[in-house]
Design an enzyme around this catalytic site. Structure first.
Site, PDB file in Angstrom:
ATOM      1  N   HIS A 213       0.810  -1.219   0.000  1.00  0.00           N
ATOM      2  CA  HIS A 213       0.000   0.000   0.000  1.00  0.00           C
ATOM      3  C   HIS A 213       0.847   1.275   0.000  1.00  0.00           C
ATOM      4  O   HIS A 213       0.321   2.361  -0.183  1.00  0.00           O
ATOM      5  CB  HIS A 213      -0.993  -0.027   1.172  1.00  0.00           C
ATOM      6  CG  HIS A 213      -2.182  -0.902   0.897  1.00  0.00           C
ATOM      7  ND1 HIS A 213      -3.475  -0.520   1.145  1.00  0.00           N
ATOM      8  CD2 HIS A 213      -2.266  -2.135   0.359  1.00  0.00           C
ATOM      9  CE1 HIS A 213      -4.296  -1.494   0.791  1.00  0.00           C
ATOM     10  NE2 HIS A 213      -3.584  -2.489   0.322  1.00  0.00           N
ATOM     11  N   SER A 217      -0.438  -1.213  -6.147  1.00  0.00           N
ATOM     12  CA  SER A 217      -0.149  -2.354  -7.008  1.00  0.00           C
ATOM     13  C   SER A 217       0.623  -1.915  -8.240  1.00  0.00           C
ATOM     14  O   SER A 217       0.447  -0.802  -8.734  1.00  0.00           O
ATOM     15  CB  SER A 217      -1.453  -3.016  -7.452  1.00  0.00           C
ATOM     16  OG  SER A 217      -2.112  -3.599  -6.370  1.00  0.00           O
ATOM     17  N   LYS A 241     -14.366  -7.508  -8.327  1.00  0.00           N
ATOM     18  CA  LYS A 241     -13.541  -8.335  -9.219  1.00  0.00           C
ATOM     19  C   LYS A 241     -12.881  -9.470  -8.426  1.00  0.00           C
ATOM     20  O   LYS A 241     -12.834 -10.616  -8.878  1.00  0.00           O
ATOM     21  CB  LYS A 241     -12.481  -7.467  -9.893  1.00  0.00           C
ATOM     22  CG  LYS A 241     -11.724  -8.211 -10.992  1.00  0.00           C
ATOM     23  CD  LYS A 241     -10.898  -7.267 -11.827  1.00  0.00           C
ATOM     24  CE  LYS A 241     -10.199  -8.025 -12.939  1.00  0.00           C
ATOM     25  NZ  LYS A 241      -9.559  -7.149 -13.907  1.00  0.00           N
ATOM     26  N   ASP A 242     -12.404  -9.128  -7.217  1.00  0.00           N
ATOM     27  CA  ASP A 242     -11.809 -10.161  -6.353  1.00  0.00           C
ATOM     28  C   ASP A 242     -12.853 -11.194  -5.959  1.00  0.00           C
ATOM     29  O   ASP A 242     -12.565 -12.396  -5.913  1.00  0.00           O
ATOM     30  CB  ASP A 242     -11.207  -9.527  -5.087  1.00  0.00           C
ATOM     31  CG  ASP A 242      -9.811  -8.962  -5.348  1.00  0.00           C
ATOM     32  OD1 ASP A 242      -9.273  -9.195  -6.450  1.00  0.00           O
ATOM     33  OD2 ASP A 242      -9.270  -8.288  -4.456  1.00  0.00           O
ATOM     34  N   GLU A 285       5.230 -33.841  -1.420  1.00  0.00           N
ATOM     35  CA  GLU A 285       4.015 -33.258  -1.971  1.00  0.00           C
ATOM     36  C   GLU A 285       4.356 -32.531  -3.268  1.00  0.00           C
ATOM     37  O   GLU A 285       5.483 -32.069  -3.451  1.00  0.00           O
ATOM     38  CB  GLU A 285       3.422 -32.272  -0.954  1.00  0.00           C
ATOM     39  CG  GLU A 285       2.806 -32.959   0.249  1.00  0.00           C
ATOM     40  CD  GLU A 285       1.440 -33.542  -0.042  1.00  0.00           C
ATOM     41  OE1 GLU A 285       1.374 -34.631  -0.630  1.00  0.00           O
ATOM     42  OE2 GLU A 285       0.432 -32.908   0.308  1.00  0.00           O
TER      43      GLU A 285
END
Lengths: 416, 181
Positions: A213, A217, A241-242, A285
């Protein structure tokens, strides 16, 4: 930015004394976000949601789990059979680990493609790599807890990595085990650490978000935001959108949990740990497979361990390895090709990690390992001297308004 | 602004409101259905429920003796009462008791009294099972935590407990074998 106006008198009263609502309004509501973000920018929030899901289901599982060599396996089976909805909670946790890694890997490759690690976001990137390391440690210790054959032998093999350290290696391994083999003391400390490390991750995630922040972004074009015309408020544009991305993610996640819960696991882990018998074919894994391939590619114990940890260590110094001032691969034609070669290389390493260490697989592992380090240590620093980058657009608004594909052409025309 | 265009805006707002409300509602249902398994896992598991009944053989329990058995993690008192104790329990006036109940309502076979040995006040285990124990003023059981006195039928007679000692559901499988639960 203007101070938000709250209508609710209770909110007002609290906010005057503790400006938590102002803070949330700034960081989640008005937070200016580049308006050209694509769906690859969903994966950060997805990773956060995956982390929260893992912590919630993990706390619930720990209420029903017994960290003792005599009871661990049975207590997990009890969760699967007797505890109300235990099967669901465990499958969410088990598959959640895989999905967390899928999301984080996409998130990392997004950062690589769009140059999100470059100034001024170096610390943001480094904190992210730290989160990856913590995740790997947490996931490894979590896999030990069901105390199946893969748990036991995975723990044995991975802790033995430290025996490669000259002089003190053996003492370190004994210290890690709390004995002379993986046993009850090992299981207990792994449970303790597996419980606490996710909260350490939460702490680093908070730092990651503070760093994010600070400058906001990055974006697909990789150029800085020039003004308010380049941004949108986070809410509702990116919250929705998220949320849409979350819906798609949960569809895949639910499909795995309900229809293929053991697809990404290994059947041998449903056999209780037996210190006398090693399974014929040990694989970690899936999310560790590329690193495992690097470990096996080096024909030297210490060398293998160093290269494996080195494959993550190079990520820490990546912001200084890449000398190109251009962030986004969209304007780096050669780098863009090599990016996809790297993606292929990592997938190939993952495949090779799952194959037995013999014949052609060993040779391929060595080539793939060599390429990995070539990409980071040679290509990143030297490519900018050779590569001719495409002209950058003037601002984010320009290509957004005229269509991204014509962005550079537009920029050229503007210059005339 | 004309009337026509303002009504158009209102129409759009209604549509948006509907979308917002239905989104919140869906998210709420989703969150609740995710939360339920996480809450319900704390309820007794299938194996815990499967252990919910216990059989007790009373053949070796002589008159005037008591035994304590564990049922659902709690003590259950079984006392083979003496004729004198039975007489006292039956003849006492139930008027004025805090939780009035006749002795015959609390036993199946009056020789044996079966009680959950947990004080109804705050959950301590009352004394009175062993010969040397303090049995309280009414000769039954006495809770040492806060001083509740129970009689030969396990009824609260004095002290802070609100109700009589609980009688579990049980069945005589034969004259000397009972199953609790």
């Amino acid at each position: 930015m203007s101070k938000p106006k709250f209508k609710n008198p209770v909110v007002k009263w609290i906010d005057y004394r503790l400006p938590i609502f102002t803070f949330m309004d700034h960081e989640l509501n008005h937070y200016p976000t580049p308006k050209n973000l694509n769906y690859f920018w969903n994966f950060g929030s997805l990773a956060g949601i995956a982390l929260v899901t893992m912590i919630i289901t993990g706390i619930v599982l720990s209420m029903n789990y017994t960290a003792h060599v005599d009871y661990a396996f049975d207590s997990v089976e009890r969760i699967m059979r007797d505890v109300n909805h235990g099967w669901l909670i465990r499958y969410i946790h088990m598959n959640g680990a895989s999905f967390f890694f899928i999301v984080v890997f996409v998130h990392i490759f997004r950062g690589l493609y769009y140059g999100s690690y470059k100034a001024p976001r170096e610390l943001l990137w480094i904190l992210g790599v730290l989160i990856l390391l913590l995740m790997m440690a947490t996931a490894f210790m979590g896999y030990v807890l069901p105390w199946g054959q893969m748990s036991f032998w995975g723990a044995t093999v991975i802790t033995n990595l430290f025996s490669a350290i000259p002089v003190v290696g053996e003492s370190i391994v004994t210290w890690l085990w709390g004995g002379f083999s993986v046993d009850n003391s090992t299981l207990n400390r792994f449970f303790s650490l597996h419980f606490v490390l996710p909260f350490v991750i939460v702490g680093v995630v908070i730092l990651h978000l503070i760093a994010l922040h600070r400058f906001g972004s990055n974006n697909p074009i990789g150029i800085d935001v020039k003004g308010t015309q380049d941004t949108l408020p986070f809410s509702p544009y990116y919250t929705i959108k998220d949320l849409f991305g979350l819906g798609v993610f949960l569809t895949f996640f639910a499909a795995a949990v309900f229809f293929f819960p053991n697809f990404m696991g290994h059947p041998d882990n449903y056999i209780e740990a037996n210190p006398m018998v090693t399974p014929a074919h040990i694989v970690p894994e899936w999310y560790f497979l590329p690193f495992y391939a690097i470990l096996r590619a080096i024909p030297d114990k210490l060398g293998g361990v160093l290269f494996m940890f080195g494959s993550i260590a190079v990520l820490f110094i990546l912001p200084w390895l890449d000398r190109s001032p251009v962030r986004s691969s969209q304007f780096r034609p050669i780098f863009k090709i090599f990016f996809w070669v790297l993606v292929f290389d990592c997938i190939l390493l993952g495949y090779l990690g799952a194959m037995p260490a013999e014949g052609i697989y060993v040779i391929l592992s060595r080539i793939a390992t060599a390429y990995y380090f070539f990409h980071f240590l040679i290509l990143f620093p030297l490519l900018p001297y050779i590569e001719k980058t495409k002209p950058l657009p003037i601002s984010i608004s320009v290509p957004v308004l005229s269509g991204a594909s014509t962005a550079s052409a537009f920029a050229v025309r503007e210059k005339k | 602004m004309s009337i026509k265009s303002s009504s158009k805006i209102e129409k759009n707002e209604t549509k948006r409101d509907f979308l917002i409300v239905s989104t919140y509602a869906l998210a709420g249902v989703g969150a609740a259905s995710f939360a339920w398994p996480l809450i319900d896992q704390m309820n007794p598991a299938a194996d815990t429920l499967a252990l919910a009944s216990t059989e007790i053989d009373l053949s070796s329990l002589e008159e005037g003796q008591s035994i304590t058995v564990k049922w659902r993690g709690k003590p259950v008192f079984v006392r083979h009462r003496t004729p004198d104790e039975i007489k006292q329990a039956k003849e006492v006036l139930i008027d004025g008791m805090r939780d009035p109940q006749t002795d015959s309502d609390r036993v199946t076979n009056e020789k044996y009294i079966v009680l959950v040995g947990v004080c109804t006040h705050l959950g301590c285990v009352p004394l009175g099972q062993k010969t040397g124990d303090i049995k309280g003023q009414y000769g039954g059981w006495f809770c040492p935590c806060h001083g509740s006195h129970y009689d030969h039928s396990g009824r609260i007679r004095k002290g802070p407990a609100p109700t009589n000692l609980e009688v579990p559901s049980y069945k005589f499988l034969s004259d000397t074998l009972i199953r609790i639960g």
